[in-house]
Design an enzyme around this catalytic site. Sequence first.
Site, PDB file in Angstrom:
ATOM      1  CE  LYS A  84     -12.022   0.423  -9.187  1.00 18.46           C
ATOM      2  NZ  LYS A  84     -10.827  -0.285  -8.690  1.00 18.46           N
ATOM      3  CB  SER A 102     -16.338  -0.826  -8.859  1.00 19.39           C
ATOM      4  OG  SER A 102     -17.461  -0.217  -8.265  1.00 19.39           O
ATOM      5  CG  ASN A 103     -21.447  -1.389  -7.453  1.00 20.31           C
ATOM      6  OD1 ASN A 103     -22.257  -0.488  -7.534  1.00 20.31           O
ATOM      7  ND2 ASN A 103     -20.549  -1.415  -6.482  1.00 20.31           N
ATOM      8  N   GLY A 126      -5.535  -1.777  -5.089  1.00 28.07           N
ATOM      9  CA  GLY A 126      -4.974  -0.427  -4.905  1.00 28.07           C
ATOM     10  C   GLY A 126      -5.627   0.595  -5.819  1.00 28.07           C
ATOM     11  CG  ASP A 150       2.466   6.235  -5.612  1.00 25.84           C
ATOM     12  OD1 ASP A 150       1.395   5.871  -6.132  1.00 25.84           O
ATOM     13  OD2 ASP A 150       2.848   7.422  -5.579  1.00 25.84           O
ATOM     14  CE1 TYR A 153     -13.475   3.251  -7.667  1.00 29.74           C
ATOM     15  CE2 TYR A 153     -15.862   3.022  -7.696  1.00 29.74           C
ATOM     16  CZ  TYR A 153     -14.620   2.543  -7.338  1.00 29.74           C
ATOM     17  OH  TYR A 153     -14.516   1.359  -6.653  1.00 29.74           O
ATOM     18  CG  ASP A 180      -2.185   0.786   1.042  1.00 29.30           C
ATOM     19  OD1 ASP A 180      -3.262   0.195   1.060  1.00 29.30           O
ATOM     20  OD2 ASP A 180      -2.104   2.026   0.838  1.00 29.30           O
ATOM     21  CB  ILE A 181       0.359   4.710  -1.006  1.00 29.25           C
ATOM     22  CG1 ILE A 181       1.274   5.861  -1.341  1.00 29.25           C
ATOM     23  CG2 ILE A 181      -0.910   5.163  -0.318  1.00 29.25           C
ATOM     24  CD1 ILE A 181       0.690   6.785  -2.421  1.00 29.25           C
TER      25      ILE A 181
HETATM   26  C1  15L Z   1     -17.405   0.801  -4.637  1.00 23.23           C
HETATM   27  O1  15L Z   1     -16.878   0.543  -5.706  1.00 23.23           O
HETATM   28  C2  15L Z   1     -16.658   1.471  -3.544  1.00 23.23           C
HETATM   29  O2  15L Z   1     -15.297   1.136  -3.572  1.00 23.23           O
HETATM   30  C3  15L Z   1     -17.235   1.180  -2.182  1.00 23.23           C
HETATM   31  O3  15L Z   1     -16.666   2.096  -1.274  1.00 23.23           O
HETATM   32  C4  15L Z   1     -18.753   1.287  -2.173  1.00 23.23           C
HETATM   33  O4  15L Z   1     -19.113   2.616  -2.387  1.00 23.23           O
HETATM   34  C5  15L Z   1     -19.327   0.374  -3.228  1.00 23.23           C
HETATM   35  O5  15L Z   1     -18.741   0.602  -4.494  1.00 23.23           O
HETATM   36  C6  15L Z   1     -20.842   0.472  -3.364  1.00 23.23           C
HETATM   37  O6  15L Z   1     -21.344   0.685  -4.453  1.00 23.23           O
HETATM   38  O7  15L Z   1     -21.515   0.263  -2.381  1.00 23.23           O
END
Ligand code: 15L
Length: 296
Positions: A137, A108-109, A69, A48, A133, A31-32
């Site tokens: 992803k 991520s979703n 990360g 980093d 964000y 991790d950083i």
């Molecule tokens: C994510 O991708 C985030 O990293 C996490 O913190 C939550 O916000 C999650 O999604 C979510 O959608 O609940």
Amino acid sequence: MKTILITGAAGDVGSHLRRELAGKYSLLLSDIKPVGALAAGEKSLRGDVAKMPDMLRITKGVDAIVHLGGFSVEGPWEMILRANIVGCYNLFEAARRNGVKRVLFASSNHATGFYKRDEKIDHRVYPKPDSRYGVSKAFGEQVGSLYAHKYGMEVFCMRIGNVTVAPPDKRRLSNWISPRDFARLVSVGIDNPDISFEIVYGVSDNRRTWYDNSNARRLGYQPQDDAEHYAADVLAREKPGDPRAEMYQGGNFVFAEIGGDPSRTAPDLKKAPGPGKARKSGKAAKPKKVTKPKKK
Ligand code: 15L
């Protein structure tokens, strides 16, 4: 025993994973920030993600990488660019140069957050990111696809919902994943011998799911938990939400910045119960004033 590098190991998700995977693999934590006291079977190396020499140093001699990360919520473009675009590219490229075959990417979703809550989506839908964000992803998944198909890397992309001990709100009754189910999914990604490039959803066996996660099950994922167990409590506490957020899987990530004004990101996300937490630091993301680009 396989040696697994976990990047972003000091964050919430990394901390759950360390605990759940203890004894199963030998863990190299990076991790950083400092990762805290090491348990038996753990080693650590600071790094980093935005610095290629760091990534080349930490990815040496490992069997697989779990790449957590980066920046874990919506943020100003400069931060997303550095941590999630440059950082993700560096990770894959460093892995390739060091001959690491397998990478598990924490997608991520929010890569598909603009799908509606009344839609059920599987791993084949095209991404519909709900934020910068989310775009980062989707980018990471595509870098993974490139490295799998061009260089023969084995890439397992997990579109993670919310990794917490208990689902904190109504939206998370649909995308929650318990820490132990997350560890089960990660183990599939590490140990299934037949992975080339795969996308799966990182969710438990939730009755209210928005996902057809048959791809994860096909690869051996057997989730044991269901957010429904917490539903009565969660729904009793739930306050009426913003109707714009209620409509989409991505929740508040979707409506932040309506009108295209990036300076609205931080206040909106700050008010929201969930997405204000940054995985990397474990602290709430600080409101940042983002300067609007000057009109020419
Ligand atoms: C994510 O991708 C985030 O990293 C996490 O913190 C939550 O916000 C999650 O999604 C979510 O959608 O609940």
